[in-house]
Motif scaffolding. Structure first.
Motif, short mmCIF file in Angstrom:
data_model
loop_
_atom_site.label_atom_id
_atom_site.label_comp_id
_atom_site.label_asym_id
_atom_site.label_seq_id
_atom_site.Cartn_x
_atom_site.Cartn_y
_atom_site.Cartn_z
N MET A 211 0.84 -1.18 0.00
CA MET A 211 0.00 0.00 0.00
C MET A 211 0.89 1.24 0.00
O MET A 211 1.84 1.32 0.74
CB MET A 211 -0.85 0.02 1.26
CG MET A 211 -2.18 -0.65 1.09
SD MET A 211 -3.07 -0.61 2.64
CE MET A 211 -4.51 0.09 2.18
N THR A 212 0.45 2.15 -0.75
CA THR A 212 1.20 3.39 -0.85
C THR A 212 0.67 4.37 0.18
O THR A 212 -0.38 4.17 0.80
CB THR A 212 1.07 3.99 -2.26
OG1 THR A 212 -0.29 4.33 -2.48
CG2 THR A 212 1.59 3.05 -3.30
N GLY A 213 1.37 5.45 0.35
CA GLY A 213 0.98 6.47 1.32
C GLY A 213 -0.37 7.08 0.97
O GLY A 213 -1.18 7.38 1.85
N ALA A 214 -0.67 7.26 -0.31
CA ALA A 214 -1.94 7.85 -0.73
C ALA A 214 -3.09 6.92 -0.41
O ALA A 214 -4.17 7.37 0.02
CB ALA A 214 -1.90 8.16 -2.22
N GLU A 215 -2.87 5.61 -0.65
CA GLU A 215 -3.93 4.64 -0.35
C GLU A 215 -4.20 4.58 1.16
O GLU A 215 -5.36 4.47 1.60
CB GLU A 215 -3.53 3.27 -0.87
CG GLU A 215 -3.51 3.18 -2.37
CD GLU A 215 -2.96 1.84 -2.86
OE1 GLU A 215 -2.26 1.16 -2.07
OE2 GLU A 215 -3.26 1.49 -4.00
N ILE A 216 -3.17 4.66 1.97
CA ILE A 216 -3.35 4.64 3.43
C ILE A 216 -4.11 5.89 3.89
O ILE A 216 -5.03 5.82 4.71
CB ILE A 216 -1.98 4.52 4.14
CG1 ILE A 216 -1.37 3.15 3.86
CG2 ILE A 216 -2.12 4.75 5.65
CD1 ILE A 216 0.03 2.98 4.38
N MET A 217 -3.73 7.02 3.33
CA MET A 217 -4.41 8.26 3.68
C MET A 217 -5.89 8.21 3.24
O MET A 217 -6.77 8.70 3.95
CB MET A 217 -3.72 9.47 3.04
CG MET A 217 -2.38 9.78 3.68
SD MET A 217 -2.44 10.09 5.45
CE MET A 217 -3.34 11.59 5.50
N TYR A 218 -6.15 7.61 2.09
CA TYR A 218 -7.53 7.47 1.62
C TYR A 218 -8.32 6.58 2.58
O TYR A 218 -9.46 6.91 2.95
CB TYR A 218 -7.54 6.89 0.20
CG TYR A 218 -8.93 6.64 -0.32
CD1 TYR A 218 -9.74 7.70 -0.72
CD2 TYR A 218 -9.44 5.34 -0.42
CE1 TYR A 218 -11.02 7.47 -1.19
CE2 TYR A 218 -10.73 5.10 -0.87
CZ TYR A 218 -11.51 6.17 -1.27
OH TYR A 218 -12.79 5.94 -1.73
N VAL B 39 -7.65 5.89 5.79
CA VAL B 39 -7.79 6.57 7.08
C VAL B 39 -8.85 7.67 6.97
O VAL B 39 -9.71 7.83 7.85
CB VAL B 39 -6.44 7.14 7.55
CG1 VAL B 39 -6.61 8.09 8.73
CG2 VAL B 39 -5.48 6.02 7.91
N GLY B 40 -8.83 8.42 5.89
CA GLY B 40 -9.83 9.47 5.67
C GLY B 40 -11.24 8.90 5.59
O GLY B 40 -12.19 9.49 6.12
N PHE B 41 -11.36 7.77 4.91
CA PHE B 41 -12.67 7.13 4.79
C PHE B 41 -13.20 6.75 6.18
O PHE B 41 -14.35 7.04 6.51
CB PHE B 41 -12.58 5.89 3.89
CG PHE B 41 -13.86 5.11 3.85
CD1 PHE B 41 -14.95 5.56 3.13
CD2 PHE B 41 -13.99 3.92 4.57
CE1 PHE B 41 -16.13 4.84 3.09
CE2 PHE B 41 -15.16 3.20 4.56
CZ PHE B 41 -16.24 3.65 3.81
N PHE B 42 -12.38 6.10 7.01
CA PHE B 42 -12.83 5.68 8.33
C PHE B 42 -13.09 6.87 9.27
O PHE B 42 -14.02 6.84 10.07
CB PHE B 42 -11.83 4.69 8.94
CG PHE B 42 -11.90 3.33 8.30
CD1 PHE B 42 -13.04 2.56 8.43
CD2 PHE B 42 -10.83 2.83 7.56
CE1 PHE B 42 -13.11 1.31 7.84
CE2 PHE B 42 -10.91 1.59 6.98
CZ PHE B 42 -12.05 0.83 7.11
N VAL B 43 -12.28 7.89 9.16
CA VAL B 43 -12.52 9.09 9.96
C VAL B 43 -13.84 9.73 9.55
O VAL B 43 -14.65 10.14 10.39
CB VAL B 43 -11.34 10.08 9.84
CG1 VAL B 43 -11.70 11.44 10.42
CG2 VAL B 43 -10.11 9.51 10.52
N GLY B 44 -14.10 9.81 8.25
CA GLY B 44 -15.36 10.36 7.75
C GLY B 44 -16.55 9.51 8.18
O GLY B 44 -17.60 10.03 8.58
#
Length: 96
Positions: A1-8, A10-15
């Motif tokens: 997993m790349t950094g962008a996928e991890i951020m996506y 994490v953002g999804f779960f936070v949202g």
């Protein structure tokens, strides 16, 4: 997993967590409002209405007080009668 996928992810779960939390706070607010309205209604009923048992007890107390007043008046009447009966008879004579 790349950094962008991890951020996506994490953002999804936070949202998702934020949305669930928002819905929960909305529902909790509505429940709290209903609870407050119910408490006010209960207070209004308690202040303005009386139960049958409470009315019965109050009526019994009032009737007992009226009975006490009746007894006092009856005793007073008997005392007045005794005072009148114990007064000496006045005899009147006619001079003439």
């Amino acid at each position: 997993m790349t950094g962008a996928e991890i951020m996506y992810a994490v953002g999804f779960f936070v949202g998702l967590f934020g949305a669930i939390f928002g819905v929960w706070k909305y529902v909790d607010g509505k429940i709290g409002a209903v609870r407050d309205d119910l408490a006010l209604h209960k207070l209004h009923i308690a202040e303005h209405y009386v139960s049958k048992q409470g009315l019965r007890e109050t009526t019994e107390q009032i009737m007992a007080a009226i009975g006490g007043v009746k007894d006092a008046v009856d005793n007073m009447t008997l005392r007045v009668d005794r005072i009148v009966e114990n007064q000496p008879q006045r005899r009147t004579t006619r001079a003439g």
